[in-house]
Scaffold this motif. Structure first.
Motif, PDB file in Angstrom:
ATOM      1  N   PHE A 129       1.228 -12.849 -19.552  1.00 57.74           N
ATOM      2  CA  PHE A 129       0.608 -12.233 -18.371  1.00 57.74           C
ATOM      3  C   PHE A 129       1.695 -11.626 -17.482  1.00 57.74           C
ATOM      4  N   TYR A 130       1.478 -10.399 -17.074  1.00 55.35           N
ATOM      5  CA  TYR A 130       2.443  -9.706 -16.216  1.00 55.35           C
ATOM      6  C   TYR A 130       1.759  -8.511 -15.571  1.00 55.35           C
ATOM      7  N   PHE A 131       2.386  -7.996 -14.535  1.00 48.23           N
ATOM      8  CA  PHE A 131       1.938  -6.772 -13.891  1.00 48.23           C
ATOM      9  C   PHE A 131       2.904  -5.655 -14.241  1.00 48.23           C
ATOM     10  N   ILE A 132       2.389  -4.434 -14.270  1.00 49.77           N
ATOM     11  CA  ILE A 132       3.245  -3.293 -14.569  1.00 49.77           C
ATOM     12  C   ILE A 132       3.316  -2.376 -13.356  1.00 49.77           C
ATOM     13  N   THR A 133       4.389  -1.621 -13.285  1.00 48.75           N
ATOM     14  CA  THR A 133       4.561  -0.572 -12.276  1.00 48.75           C
ATOM     15  C   THR A 133       4.983   0.693 -13.002  1.00 48.75           C
ATOM     16  N   THR A 134       4.462   1.821 -12.584  1.00 42.97           N
ATOM     17  CA  THR A 134       4.772   3.099 -13.234  1.00 42.97           C
ATOM     18  C   THR A 134       5.572   4.023 -12.329  1.00 42.97           C
ATOM     19  N   ASN A 135       6.067   3.452 -11.262  1.00 45.76           N
ATOM     20  CA  ASN A 135       6.862   4.247 -10.327  1.00 45.76           C
ATOM     21  C   ASN A 135       7.989   3.374  -9.816  1.00 45.76           C
ATOM     22  N   VAL A 136       9.165   3.972  -9.649  1.00 48.84           N
ATOM     23  CA  VAL A 136      10.318   3.181  -9.239  1.00 48.84           C
ATOM     24  C   VAL A 136      10.147   2.606  -7.835  1.00 48.84           C
ATOM     25  N   ALA A 137       9.339   3.270  -7.020  1.00 48.48           N
ATOM     26  CA  ALA A 137       9.134   2.802  -5.641  1.00 48.48           C
ATOM     27  C   ALA A 137       7.829   2.044  -5.470  1.00 48.48           C
ATOM     28  N   GLU A 138       7.142   1.724  -6.570  1.00 51.19           N
ATOM     29  CA  GLU A 138       5.822   1.110  -6.465  1.00 51.19           C
ATOM     30  C   GLU A 138       5.885  -0.317  -5.938  1.00 51.19           C
ATOM     31  N   VAL A 139       6.924  -1.047  -6.299  1.00 53.63           N
ATOM     32  CA  VAL A 139       7.054  -2.423  -5.801  1.00 53.63           C
ATOM     33  C   VAL A 139       7.234  -2.416  -4.285  1.00 53.63           C
ATOM     34  N   LEU A 140       8.097  -1.519  -3.803  1.00 55.19           N
ATOM     35  CA  LEU A 140       8.289  -1.415  -2.357  1.00 55.19           C
ATOM     36  C   LEU A 140       7.002  -0.955  -1.671  1.00 55.19           C
ATOM     37  N   SER A 141       6.304  -0.018  -2.294  1.00 53.17           N
ATOM     38  CA  SER A 141       5.021   0.432  -1.736  1.00 53.17           C
ATOM     39  C   SER A 141       4.012  -0.706  -1.702  1.00 53.17           C
ATOM     40  N   SER A 142       4.057  -1.565  -2.700  1.00 57.71           N
ATOM     41  CA  SER A 142       3.152  -2.720  -2.725  1.00 57.71           C
ATOM     42  C   SER A 142       3.451  -3.675  -1.585  1.00 57.71           C
ATOM     43  N   TYR A 143       4.733  -3.886  -1.314  1.00 57.22           N
ATOM     44  CA  TYR A 143       5.105  -4.729  -0.179  1.00 57.22           C
ATOM     45  C   TYR A 143       4.573  -4.154   1.132  1.00 57.22           C
ATOM     46  N   PHE A 144       4.777  -2.853   1.323  1.00 60.18           N
ATOM     47  CA  PHE A 144       4.310  -2.209   2.549  1.00 60.18           C
ATOM     48  C   PHE A 144       2.779  -2.219   2.630  1.00 60.18           C
ATOM     49  N   LEU A 145       2.116  -2.113   1.492  1.00 62.00           N
ATOM     50  CA  LEU A 145       0.657  -2.169   1.472  1.00 62.00           C
ATOM     51  C   LEU A 145       0.164  -3.535   1.948  1.00 62.00           C
TER      52      LEU A 145
ATOM     53  N   THR B 144      -7.620  -3.626  -5.034  1.00 62.45           N
ATOM     54  CA  THR B 144      -8.858  -4.356  -5.320  1.00 62.45           C
ATOM     55  C   THR B 144      -8.924  -5.651  -4.523  1.00 62.45           C
ATOM     56  N   PHE B 145      -7.801  -6.331  -4.423  1.00 63.70           N
ATOM     57  CA  PHE B 145      -7.707  -7.586  -3.673  1.00 63.70           C
ATOM     58  C   PHE B 145      -8.166  -7.385  -2.232  1.00 63.70           C
ATOM     59  N   PHE B 146      -7.600  -6.387  -1.560  1.00 61.99           N
ATOM     60  CA  PHE B 146      -7.922  -6.179  -0.152  1.00 61.99           C
ATOM     61  C   PHE B 146      -9.289  -5.527   0.027  1.00 61.99           C
ATOM     62  N   PHE B 147      -9.739  -4.767  -0.954  1.00 59.53           N
ATOM     63  CA  PHE B 147     -11.095  -4.204  -0.870  1.00 59.53           C
ATOM     64  C   PHE B 147     -12.135  -5.324  -0.861  1.00 59.53           C
ATOM     65  N   ILE B 148     -12.007  -6.266  -1.768  1.00 61.49           N
ATOM     66  CA  ILE B 148     -12.951  -7.393  -1.811  1.00 61.49           C
ATOM     67  C   ILE B 148     -12.814  -8.239  -0.548  1.00 61.49           C
ATOM     68  N   PHE B 149     -11.584  -8.432  -0.092  1.00 59.07           N
ATOM     69  CA  PHE B 149     -11.350  -9.244   1.104  1.00 59.07           C
ATOM     70  C   PHE B 149     -12.056  -8.649   2.320  1.00 59.07           C
ATOM     71  N   PHE B 150     -11.842  -7.355   2.577  1.00 59.59           N
ATOM     72  CA  PHE B 150     -12.444  -6.728   3.754  1.00 59.59           C
ATOM     73  C   PHE B 150     -13.954  -6.570   3.597  1.00 59.59           C
ATOM     74  N   LEU B 151     -14.420  -6.374   2.376  1.00 62.45           N
ATOM     75  CA  LEU B 151     -15.862  -6.305   2.148  1.00 62.45           C
ATOM     76  C   LEU B 151     -16.524  -7.631   2.510  1.00 62.45           C
ATOM     77  N   LEU B 152     -15.898  -8.726   2.131  1.00 61.74           N
ATOM     78  CA  LEU B 152     -16.439 -10.049   2.458  1.00 61.74           C
ATOM     79  C   LEU B 152     -16.385 -10.304   3.966  1.00 61.74           C
ATOM     80  N   GLN B 153     -15.330  -9.845   4.619  1.00 56.70           N
ATOM     81  CA  GLN B 153     -15.238  -9.986   6.070  1.00 56.70           C
ATOM     82  C   GLN B 153     -16.387  -9.251   6.758  1.00 56.70           C
TER      83      GLN B 153
END
Length: 218
Positions: free
Chosen positions: A53-69, A159-168
């Motif tokens: 099990f692992y996650f993939i990134t297709t952009n060199v800045a995607e991990v940093l973008s994920s942190y900011f997200l 998807t994580f935050f979409f479900i979270f805010f939908l439930l809120q």
């Protein structure tokens, strides 16, 4: 004079909101790896084959973008709750005791529902959603069909935050429905108590607007 005082207070509260948002952002950035782990933990805990099990990134800045997200979503959500608190704190000095009591009850109801919905989302909804979608992956080896599941990190977080805010939103709608039903019941009770007075008032009003014979009004 009073208008200037209120404008200064509003400006100070806006500055406080901005300062708190920056403080949240800085603190959360220091613990960005922990926040990322907390986001993926419910899903990872319900994955049987952790070795593959692992996650993939297709952009060199995607991990940093994920942190900011992650940080931006959490900061905006917390600052929204703080904004509600600031609005209530600004309005309370000009309200009566019963109005203050109802407004404080409303804020604590929102806060309590946020805690309950967050707990349900993190411990129940997200793990069950993950298991539900994982179970649809083909597992029969006799079929000539191979599907490799490689979740993309940024899509998982969206998807994580979409479900979270939908439930809120769903939980807060319950509060609005409760307030609507309660207010409607109180209005019906008041109308029943004032039924005779309302009848006399509308009788008088109709007589003044279209003055016919008074006997025809009875």
């Amino acid at each position: 004079m009073f208008l200037n005082y209120y404008l200064i207070e509003i400006k100070n509260r806006v500055f406080l909101l901005f300062t708190v948002w920056l403080t949240y952002f800085f603190l959360f950035f220091l613990y960005k790896e922990l926040l990322l782990y907390l986001c993926i933990k419910p899903s990872v805990a319900n994955t049987h084959d952790l070795n593959n099990f692992y996650f993939i990134t297709t952009n060199v800045a995607e991990v940093l973008s994920s942190y900011f997200l992650i940080i931006s979503y959490i900061c905006n959500f917390l600052i929204f709750l703080f904004l509600i608190f600031q609005i209530i704190a600004f309005l309370i000095p000009g309200l009566y005791y019963n109005e203050r009591k109802n407004l404080v009850w409303f804020f604590f109801s929102i806060f309590l529902l946020v805690l309950i919905s967050t707990f349900i989302f993190y411990n129940l909804v997200l793990p069950l959603s993950w298991i539900f979608f994982i179970n649809y992956l083909p597992k029969n080896s006799h079929l000539k069909l191979t599907v490799f599941f490689e979740p993309k990190l940024i899509e998982y977080l969206n998807t994580f935050f979409f479900i979270f805010f939908l439930l809120q939103i769903i939980f807060q709608l319950f509060l609005l429905m409760f307030l609507y039903i309660t207010t409607r019941k109180k209005m019906l009770v008041k109308l029943k108590l004032l039924k005779k007075k309302n009848f006399i008032f509308f009788l008088f009003l109709s007589t003044c607007l279209t003055p016919p014979d008074i006997l025809s009004q009875i």
